[in-house]
Design an enzyme around this catalytic site. Sequence first.
Site, PDB file in Angstrom:
ATOM      1  N   HIS A 296      15.101 168.343  87.946  1.00  8.18           N
ATOM      2  CA  HIS A 296      13.756 168.102  87.421  1.00  8.18           C
ATOM      3  C   HIS A 296      13.859 167.317  86.106  1.00  8.18           C
ATOM      4  O   HIS A 296      14.784 167.529  85.323  1.00  8.18           O
ATOM      5  CB  HIS A 296      13.027 169.428  87.190  1.00  8.18           C
TER       6      HIS A 296
ATOM      7  N   GLU B 134       8.994 161.977  90.994  1.00  5.89           N
ATOM      8  CA  GLU B 134       8.160 162.374  89.861  1.00  5.89           C
ATOM      9  C   GLU B 134       8.411 161.440  88.678  1.00  5.89           C
ATOM     10  O   GLU B 134       9.373 161.649  87.912  1.00  5.89           O
ATOM     11  CB  GLU B 134       8.501 163.797  89.416  1.00  5.89           C
TER      12      GLU B 134
HETATM   13  P1  PGA Z   1       2.445 168.425  86.424  1.00  8.56           P
HETATM   14  O1  PGA Z   1       3.987 168.783  86.622  1.00  8.56           O
HETATM   15  O2  PGA Z   1       1.780 168.607  87.773  1.00  8.56           O
HETATM   16  O3  PGA Z   1       1.953 169.412  85.407  1.00  8.56           O
HETATM   17  O4  PGA Z   1       2.364 167.031  85.954  1.00  8.56           O
HETATM   18  C1  PGA Z   1       4.671 168.401  87.775  1.00  8.56           C
HETATM   19  C2  PGA Z   1       6.124 168.793  87.696  1.00  8.56           C
HETATM   20  O5  PGA Z   1       6.679 168.809  86.580  1.00  8.56           O
HETATM   21  O6  PGA Z   1       6.760 169.093  88.708  1.00  8.56           O
END
Ligand code: PGA
Length: 243
Positions: A91, A164
């Site tokens: 992550h 992401e």
């Molecule tokens: P968020 O986080 O939906 O608050 O932007 C997503 C994540 O970090 O997986």
Amino acid sequence: MKRDLIVANWKMFLGDETSQSYLASIKPLLAGLHSDVWFSVPYTVLSSSAALLPSQIGAQNAHWETEGAFTGEISAPMLKAAGATFSLCGHSERRQLFGESPASAAKRAGAILGANLRCIFCVGETFEQYEQGNTFKALEAQLTPLFDLLKGESFRNELIFAYEPVWAIGTNKVPSLDEISKSHTFIKNLAQSKRNINPRVLYGGSVNTQNFAAIRNLKEVDGALVGRASLDPQQFIALVGSL
Ligand code: PGA
């Protein structure tokens, strides 16, 4: 309609008895959905959460060794013993705030898969890389150590990706639909060419009830990884149901 996968990433929230009332309230609503819904919870509530939803609870990271003198770390077999069926890995908060490198994220993923857990491997470019037009280059740099490490693995255990963008996490900024499609296609093509696999790719970063319907409609998107909008059960179930 395709059946997508929506994963709540609770991060360092809901680590007390509120996790139980959350999951108990949401459990009856999960049955009639067209999506699989999983919860990535703090380590301390893994067992109690898995007791309520045995096949849908996972962790947020795992060490690459099975045991050892690694104060503060937890191994993939330990997660499995606590009831996890999957774990996140790589992550961007791990990469940005805790110095996790592409090589160590890859080793963690190998251990997660090796412990018979599904692995959700997160990748994404920074804003600087995005602005300089280096998104694919950044994705490739994060993915290559993983594909190299997993050479010869049978992939019995599912490897899933989450795209992401770092600049979209927690910011209410989201790439355009076209940019999301292109990055997902890039990840899928690389997985195909390097390892001959056809993984699911989830989108993550400021997913909410307003933007999710359009994102999930993209054919390259197989679901979502959701942070803030997953912390309230009513809001999360509304998001999962938004078509
Ligand atoms: P968020 O986080 O939906 O608050 O932007 C997503 C994540 O970090 O997986």
